[in-house]
Design an enzyme around this catalytic site. Structure first.
Site, mmCIF file in Angstrom:
data_model
loop_
_atom_site.group_PDB
_atom_site.id
_atom_site.type_symbol
_atom_site.label_atom_id
_atom_site.label_comp_id
_atom_site.label_asym_id
_atom_site.label_seq_id
_atom_site.Cartn_x
_atom_site.Cartn_y
_atom_site.Cartn_z
ATOM 1 N N ASN A 143 93.407 -58.452 -72.769
ATOM 2 C CA ASN A 143 91.905 -58.611 -72.598
ATOM 3 C C ASN A 143 91.294 -59.412 -73.846
ATOM 4 O OD1 ASN A 143 92.558 -56.589 -74.326
ATOM 5 N ND2 ASN A 143 91.076 -55.005 -73.391
ATOM 6 N N GLU A 241 95.729 -49.233 -82.467
ATOM 7 C CA GLU A 241 94.086 -49.441 -81.770
ATOM 8 C C GLU A 241 94.523 -49.123 -80.546
ATOM 9 O OE1 GLU A 241 91.645 -50.572 -79.648
ATOM 10 O OE2 GLU A 241 91.634 -52.333 -80.230
ATOM 11 N N CYS A 275 88.567 -51.516 -74.200
ATOM 12 C CA CYS A 275 88.722 -50.358 -74.511
ATOM 13 C C CYS A 275 87.307 -49.617 -74.956
ATOM 14 C CB CYS A 275 89.839 -49.905 -75.384
ATOM 15 S SG CYS A 275 89.509 -50.930 -76.989
ATOM 16 N N GLU A 453 90.948 -51.872 -88.436
ATOM 17 C CA GLU A 453 91.068 -53.438 -88.645
ATOM 18 C C GLU A 453 89.381 -53.757 -88.590
ATOM 19 O OE1 GLU A 453 94.592 -54.631 -85.564
ATOM 20 O OE2 GLU A 453 92.768 -54.007 -84.334
#
Length: 473
Positions: A143, A241, A275, A453
């Site tokens: 994505n 993640e 997400c 991150e």
């Protein structure tokens, strides 16, 4: 594929198609486990010299990478849209994000600090130093095929690590183009390597190797858990993640126009396939009808179509299975009493006949018995849920194993602080549908991930702290 500074051709080929048109857009060669193991050894060898380069030297490479991506910004954006379907507007945002990550960590590379610690003995000096963790295995999703790679490469390279990337087979072309940039700036051989093949083969090579000291993964919680278990055998450092199920809360004192615009911006970015997209929209009962009607009008006016068309707001979905999941969630909700305010079906006629398109959907009268409230939908469907009190909505928002991001809209200063502290999420957007910036840490809690991150925290994920004690007479 790209190993040891060379482009590798194989007989095994993956063809990539545009989900908006079903047209072939390119091919990539696939490698096997043996070639993956070779890449690991190449990265291990390159680590010796790359880790010893000065921070200034590594910084100059990162700046050069950012500049090269900037030069072909539109080319990258169009490629992202072609391979995974998002609108060109979203794709441009992604490319800029990738550029920003390389610029940010070009600066952070110079800020890897240790400590000098007061000693308890006159004849001792004690200190800590920070050193790169070693060879990194990175696994990225479809994505955000460019920016997710950048978010891993930039801090890893800045820290002095070498890295092996396994991109998603649904959208690997952006990674190939990124490696062309790495090749053009003449990154030393073996510092970066690109692998795509049978997922289990490539993953097992990375996970089984004792020479791969860190795994960084962005993807589903289910796969993340498998990788965490596998990492235990060699005690690798991991950054995860994972999935999200974000609540979006609108209080009765919120600016409704701002909340509606924010919800649309956040929910329909990448056609809802993020997400961080809002999945459970809680609206105070006193403003529910007004909010729902305003939202319906706005969503009904959105244009869906090929993402390359500048006039379209929402692009295609990446896969048939993804679309089927969205429709399953919508039909389950309707069967259990939800009403469809707009959308609710696949778009198939005319310009949509060869693509994977779902109408942007708004559902009212949604309750906790419906799948859409329990599972991450990952598509363009908005479920509206009523609530009556702050205490009630906090409990409902936190009633999930996920904890990536949450959003709420209010003009009450006290509530801003209470909600920010009580919501069990790694990130909170207060009247902000897009709180994500390169200088801040991105990551979740609970089953939404481990590690961060972005920000200076993202660099720490690729460093080990070494304690040094010097005794003298």
């Amino acid at each position: 594929m790209y190993i040891d500074g060379k482009w590798i051709k194989t007989d095994s080929i993956l063809t990539v198609f545009n989900p908006a048109t079903s047209e072939r857009i390119g091919e990539v060669c696939l490698v096997d486990k043996q070639q993956a193991e070779n890449a690991i050894q190449v990265a291990k060898k390159a680590f010796v010299s790359w880790s010893q380069k000065t921070a200034a030297e590594r910084s100059s490479y990162l700046k050069a990478i950012a500049d090269k991506i900037e030069e072909r910004k539109e080319q990258f954006a169009e490629l992202i849209t072609k391979e995974m379907g998002k609108s060109i507007h979203n794709a441009r945002y992604e490319v800029q994000s990738a550029i920003d990550y390389f610029h940010w960590y070009a600066e952070e590379a110079r800020r890897v600090y240790g400590d000098t610690i007061p000693s308890s003995e006159p004849s001792k000096r004690i200190m800590t130093i920070k050193q790169p963790v070693g060879v990194v295995g990175a696994i990225t999703p479809w994505n955000f095929p460019l920016s997710m790679a950048a978010r891993k490469f930039a801090p890893a390279l800045a820290a002095g690590c070498t890295i092996i990337l396994k991109p998603a087979p649904e959208a690997p072309m952006s990674a190939v183009e990124l490696f062309k940039v790495f090749d053009e700036v003449k990154l030393p051989k073996g510092v970066v390597n690109l692998l795509l093949g049978e997922p289990e083969e490539i993953a097992s090579a990375l996970m089984e190797s004792r020479d791969v000291r860190k795994i960084t993964f962005t993807g589903s919680t289910e796969v993340g858990k498998i990788l965490i278990r596998q990492s235990a055998d060699t005690v690798k450092k991991v950054s995860m993640e994972l999935g999200g199920h974000a609540p979006f809360i609108v209080f009765d004192d919120a600016d409704l126009e701002l909340a509606v615009e924010g919800l649309i911006k956040s929910k329909f970015a990448s056609t809802g396939q993020q997400c961080v997209c809002p999945n459970r929209i809680y609206v105070h009962e006193s403003i529910f009808n007004e909010f729902a009607e305003h939202l319906k009008k706005k969503v009904s006016s959105l244009k869906v179509g090929n993402g390359l068309d500048e006039s379209n707001d929402i692009g295609a979905m990446v896969s048939e299975s993804g679309l089927a999941k969205v429709h399953e969630h919508v039909t389950d909700a309707v069967r259990k009493g939800a009403s469809v305010l707009c959308g609710g079906s696949r778009l198939e006629d005319g310009e949509y006949k060869n693509g994977i398109f779902y109408a942007p959907t708004v559902l009212a009268d949604v309750n906790e018995d419906m799948i859409i409230v329990k599972e991450e939908t990952f598509g363009p469907a908005i479920p509206l849920i009523r609530f009556s009190s702050e205490e009630e909505v906090v409990e409902k928002a936190n009633d999930t194993e996920y904890g990536l991001v949450s959003y709420f809209y209010t003009n009450d200063l006290g509530r801003m602080y209470r909600m920010s502290e009580q919501l069990e999420y790694g990130m909170v957007g207060v009247n902000d549908p897009a709180p994500f910036v390169v200088q801040a840490p991105f990551g979740g809690v609970k089953e939404s991930g481990l590690g961060k991150e972005g920000g200076y925290q993202g660099l720490e994920e690729y460093l080990e702290t070494k304690f040094v004690s010097v005794k003298f007479s």
